[in-house]
Structure formats: C-alpha cells, structure tokens
Motif scaffolding. Structure first.
Motif, PDB file in Angstrom:
ATOM      1  N   MET A 340       0.852  -1.177   0.000  1.00 26.71           N
ATOM      2  CA  MET A 340       0.000   0.000   0.000  1.00 26.71           C
ATOM      3  C   MET A 340       0.888   1.225   0.000  1.00 26.71           C
ATOM      4  O   MET A 340       1.695   1.414   0.904  1.00 26.71           O
ATOM      5  CB  MET A 340      -0.920   0.012   1.223  1.00 26.71           C
ATOM      6  N   GLY A 344      -3.056   4.214  -2.625  1.00 22.26           N
ATOM      7  CA  GLY A 344      -3.100   3.214  -3.692  1.00 22.26           C
ATOM      8  C   GLY A 344      -2.310   1.962  -3.348  1.00 22.26           C
ATOM      9  O   GLY A 344      -1.651   1.869  -2.306  1.00 22.26           O
ATOM     10  N   TYR A 345      -2.372   0.997  -4.248  1.00 17.22           N
ATOM     11  CA  TYR A 345      -1.695  -0.285  -4.044  1.00 17.22           C
ATOM     12  C   TYR A 345      -0.848  -0.617  -5.270  1.00 17.22           C
ATOM     13  O   TYR A 345      -1.225  -0.318  -6.398  1.00 17.22           O
ATOM     14  CB  TYR A 345      -2.712  -1.407  -3.820  1.00 17.22           C
ATOM     15  N   ARG A 359      -6.490  -3.218 -10.178  1.00 14.83           N
ATOM     16  CA  ARG A 359      -7.242  -1.984  -9.988  1.00 14.83           C
ATOM     17  C   ARG A 359      -7.331  -1.522  -8.539  1.00 14.83           C
ATOM     18  O   ARG A 359      -7.581  -0.362  -8.272  1.00 14.83           O
ATOM     19  CB  ARG A 359      -8.656  -2.165 -10.549  1.00 14.83           C
ATOM     20  N   GLY A 360      -7.160  -2.414  -7.595  1.00  7.24           N
ATOM     21  CA  GLY A 360      -7.311  -2.008  -6.198  1.00  7.24           C
ATOM     22  C   GLY A 360      -6.747  -3.035  -5.247  1.00  7.24           C
ATOM     23  O   GLY A 360      -5.994  -3.927  -5.635  1.00  7.24           O
ATOM     24  N   GLN A 361      -7.105  -2.898  -3.999  1.00  6.77           N
ATOM     25  CA  GLN A 361      -6.592  -3.775  -2.957  1.00  6.77           C
ATOM     26  C   GLN A 361      -7.101  -5.211  -3.136  1.00  6.77           C
ATOM     27  O   GLN A 361      -8.198  -5.446  -3.630  1.00  6.77           O
ATOM     28  CB  GLN A 361      -7.040  -3.258  -1.590  1.00  6.77           C
ATOM     29  N   ASP A 380      -6.894 -13.629  -7.283  1.00  5.61           N
ATOM     30  CA  ASP A 380      -7.679 -12.752  -6.413  1.00  5.61           C
ATOM     31  C   ASP A 380      -8.968 -13.506  -6.133  1.00  5.61           C
ATOM     32  O   ASP A 380      -9.865 -13.581  -6.980  1.00  5.61           O
ATOM     33  CB  ASP A 380      -7.964 -11.426  -7.121  1.00  5.61           C
ATOM     34  N   GLU A 383     -12.357 -11.403  -6.263  1.00  5.77           N
ATOM     35  CA  GLU A 383     -12.794 -11.059  -7.611  1.00  5.77           C
ATOM     36  C   GLU A 383     -12.852 -12.275  -8.527  1.00  5.77           C
ATOM     37  O   GLU A 383     -13.285 -12.175  -9.671  1.00  5.77           O
ATOM     38  CB  GLU A 383     -11.843 -10.013  -8.222  1.00  5.77           C
TER      39      GLU A 383
END
Length: 438
Positions: A340, A344-345, A359-361, A380, A383
């Motif tokens: 992090m 953002g990540y 796109r994200g965490q 992930d 997701e």
C-alpha cells in the motif's frame, strides 16, 4: 496576454495621438496597420483615426510580453517533451503488457483444461466396475468434449479481444506521439523566433509582432495530454475452477523458520508483526533477514492450492520457497508482493521482477502450485480472477509455502496474515459446466 498588452498600451495613448495632428518624435507605430510611420506617413489619410504609439515605448511593451510568453512556452515545451517520453515508454510497456496478458490467458486455459481432465478422471473412477453406469461413463466423456470445446472457444475469444484492444491502444499512442512531436516542433520554432525578436531593435521587433503574438497564443491554447487507452485487464478471464477448492490444503506455519519479529498464533495459521524482536532459540532454518516464515508442508509432486487473507497487511509477500536453498537467498523463490503506497496499491511478481496491473486492494490471495507442469498461479479470490502466473519453472527439491510481512522502519506495525482453512468440499463426483468453465 495580448489583451493585457492592448490595455497597457491603451493607458499610455495621448488623447491627441491621431494621424492628422503632428507629434514629436517623428517615429510612430500604428497598431491598426502594424507598421512604423515617419512624419509623412503619420499624417496620411490612410492612417486617419488610427491610434498610434511611440516606437520605443511600444517595442518595450511587446518585448516584456514576448518574454513572459517565452517563459510560458518553454515550460510548455518541457511538459510536451516529458509527455512524449512517457508515451514512447508506454508503447514499449503496452507491448510487454499485452504479451504478459496473452501468456496469462494461455496459461490459465492450460490450468483449467488440466483440472477439467482431472475432474473427469475422478468422475470415471467413481463409475468404474459398474456395468449399469456405462451410459453415464459415455455421457461423461461426451460432456467433457463439449466443455473442452466451449472452454477453448472462450479463451480464443479472449485472446482475439486482447489483440484488438492492444492494436487499438497502440494506434492511439502512435497518433499521440505524432501530435506531440508536431507540437514540440512548433513550440521550438516559436520560442526561437521570440528569443530572436527579444534581442532585436525596436523597429525590427515590431515587424510582424502581432502575427508572432497570435501564433504564440494559438500554441499556448493547444492542449497537452496523453492518449487515453483502454485497460487490458478488461480482457482477463474471470472465474476460478471449482477443482481448486477440491485441491485446497490446510497449510500451517513452521515456528522454527519464523523471523524473531513475527508472532504466530496458537493454531499456527496466523502471523503478525511486533515492534521488538522476541528472544527465540536459534535454528538453522530461521529467517534472520526478512520477516518471513515457511509453511510446515512441503511438496515435490502433485497439485496444491491454499488461500491467504492479506486484508490486514499493508505490505506482504506470498509464494513458494525451495527449502534446501539458503534462507536469505533471493533465488529459488517465486513471490507475489503487495504494497500500500499512500491511498493506492502496487503489486509485483518475481522472478523476473515485473509490475502486475490491478485496480485495487486484494483481500484474499489464492496460490496454486502444479509441480508436474512447473507452474504457480496467484488468484484474487474475492474477484475470482487470475493475478499472475509462472509457467515451465524448473522445480528442484521440496517446495514450501512462504509468507512475509514488511518490518516497519519506525513506529507500531500491526500487519498480519491468516491462512484460510479449506471449505468442506461439495464435490459430488459429477462434471458440471460451472466447475469446468467458471
């Protein structure tokens, strides 16, 4: 700037500065016609009712304005060069990213196909020796062929979509490169012209001054922006094979390998950082360089899958480690790193070190190891999508899961990782489109 110039000059215009009234000194500048005037021309009907100024005063005002514009143009020129360099770098990165996604899609297809074959084998074994089930065995084989055809079509469609999107993005970047190159050329030309004018005499500076001003204004109004391209991650295949859940292993942490800054839970399924190192007995397998701990389980063959909750860690690493290697060596590891940075990540995979587009965490990571095919994949889980994978690795010796946190340079750090327990398998020995294609 030009409006301000006209305003500045307008404030200095004498009320009687019209052509029919002779003024001293004889040299004047007609702003309407953009020409210098001698006494004879100054009184001519052509310039009747034109507003005129003194040449030296007008030239100095133009010189100041040109210098201000010149400074702004030079700043814009540097911005344009920077954006152009970024666009050229993005073209290289786009090609690499497209190739990476292509390899990921192809590799994920191989994984799903292999798992589908394995699932079918389990189906056939459950039906073996039962004459009454011959029809079911045949139906299972036909279903496998049907699913395999659909799976191949799905991944070929993803590859074609990736190719089209990559080509579209590359064309946008090339068009942007041409446009920026033209803007840079125009900016360089006008800045050279203005620098020359600023060093000229008053009469030479005023020659075509308004034209130079208008061209400068036009360039200042041009927008400098990078090309807007489409994220290639849209081409990723979503969904995970249900066989991964069947292969999920109950990994436990090995206290003998834990760095002194790490605290393991009683059930050896969670690890957290503490600000002060513990007084722990020495052990040849203990990590003393990084806040790392290995899993107790080691693998030399077969397929294995485990999941880790990383939602409470700002910086973490997951992957596999060859247990016979030096504990502090960077080789013989395959790792996914998440960090992090502010709000953002960023995510990196190793080896070789490469940035992963996400796109994200990530809250939960799935790790799939296939010893036979030399493959490790990271998912992930939330997701239900592939993060990255490594294929055709030359595995030697026993492989163990590895878990790392980042030691804080100061202050408290409550980062932690938790290994998820396998769910009770709902596998019923029958092949389904959802388990194979999703």
């Amino acid at each position: 700037m030009s409006r301000r110039l006209r305003s500045q000059l307008g404030q200095k215009i004498p009320e009687d500065a019209c052509c029919e009234i002779p003024l001293e000194p004889p040299q004047r500048f007609c702003d309407n016609g953009q020409v210098t005037l001698c006494d004879k021309n100054f009184q001519s009907p052509e310039h009747k009712h034109h507003v005129v100024y003194g040449v030296q005063e007008t030239a100095e005002n133009y010189r100041k304005l040109f210098q201000e514009i010149l400074n702004t143009l030079k700043e814009k020129l540097e911005v344009a060069k920077s954006i152009l360099a970024d666009e050229q770098e993005r073209m290289v990165m786009m090609q690499e990213e497209e190739q990476n996604f292509k390899e990921m899609i192809e590799s994920e297809y191989r994984i799903r196909f292999q798992l589908m074959i394995e699932e079918n084998k389990v189906n056939l074994q459950s039906l073996q020796g039962c004459r009454a089930n011959l029809n079911l065995r045949e139906a299972s084989q036909n279903q496998l062929i049907e699913f395999a055809t659909k799976l191949k079509a799905k991944f070929q469609e993803a590859l074609q979509r990736l190719k089209c999107l990559g080509s579209e993005n590359m064309n946008k970047l090339k068009e942007s490169e041409v446009r920026l190159s033209e803007q840079i050329c125009s900016l360089q030309k006008i800045t050279a012209e203005l620098e020359k004018k600023c060093g000229q005499s008053a009469s030479a500076l005023l020659e075509n001054a308004r034209h130079a001003l208008e061209r400068s204004e036009s360039l200042l109004l041009q927008c400098l922006e990078p090309a807007r391209i489409t994220d290639l991650s849209l081409c990723q295949i979503t969904g995970m094979s249900k066989m991964l859940k069947v292969l999920q292993r109950p990994i436990t942490l090995d206290p003998k390998t834990a760095h002194p800054c790490l605290v393991l839970s009683e059930d050896l399924r969670s690890v957290r950082l503490r600000s002060v190192q513990q007084d722990v007995p020495g052990h040849p397998e203990r990590f003393d360089f990084s806040a790392t701990v290995l899993g107790v389980e080691s693998f030399t063959s077969g397929r294995h899958y485990w999941e880790v909750d990383v939602g409470k860690a700002t910086q973490w690493q997951l992957g596999i480690f060859r247990s016979s290697a030096s504990q502090n060596a960077s080789r013989d590891k395959v790792l996914l790193t998440g960090s992090m940075m502010g709000a953002g990540y960023t995510f990196w995979a190793f080896p070789p070190l490469k940035r992963v587009s996400l796109r994200g965490q990530i809250h939960r990571v799935g790790v799939f190891l296939d010893c036979e095919y030399g493959q490790i994949s990271f998912y992930d889980v939330t997701e239900r999508s592939l993060i990255c994978n490594f294929s055709y690795l030359a595995f030697q010796g026993a492989l163990r899961p590895v878990f790392s946190l980042c030691i804080s340079s100061g202050g408290m750090n409550s980062d932690s990782l938790s290994i998820c327990l396998p769910h009770v398998s709902s596998y019923n020995g029958t092949l389904s489109p959802q388990s194979s294609l999703v």
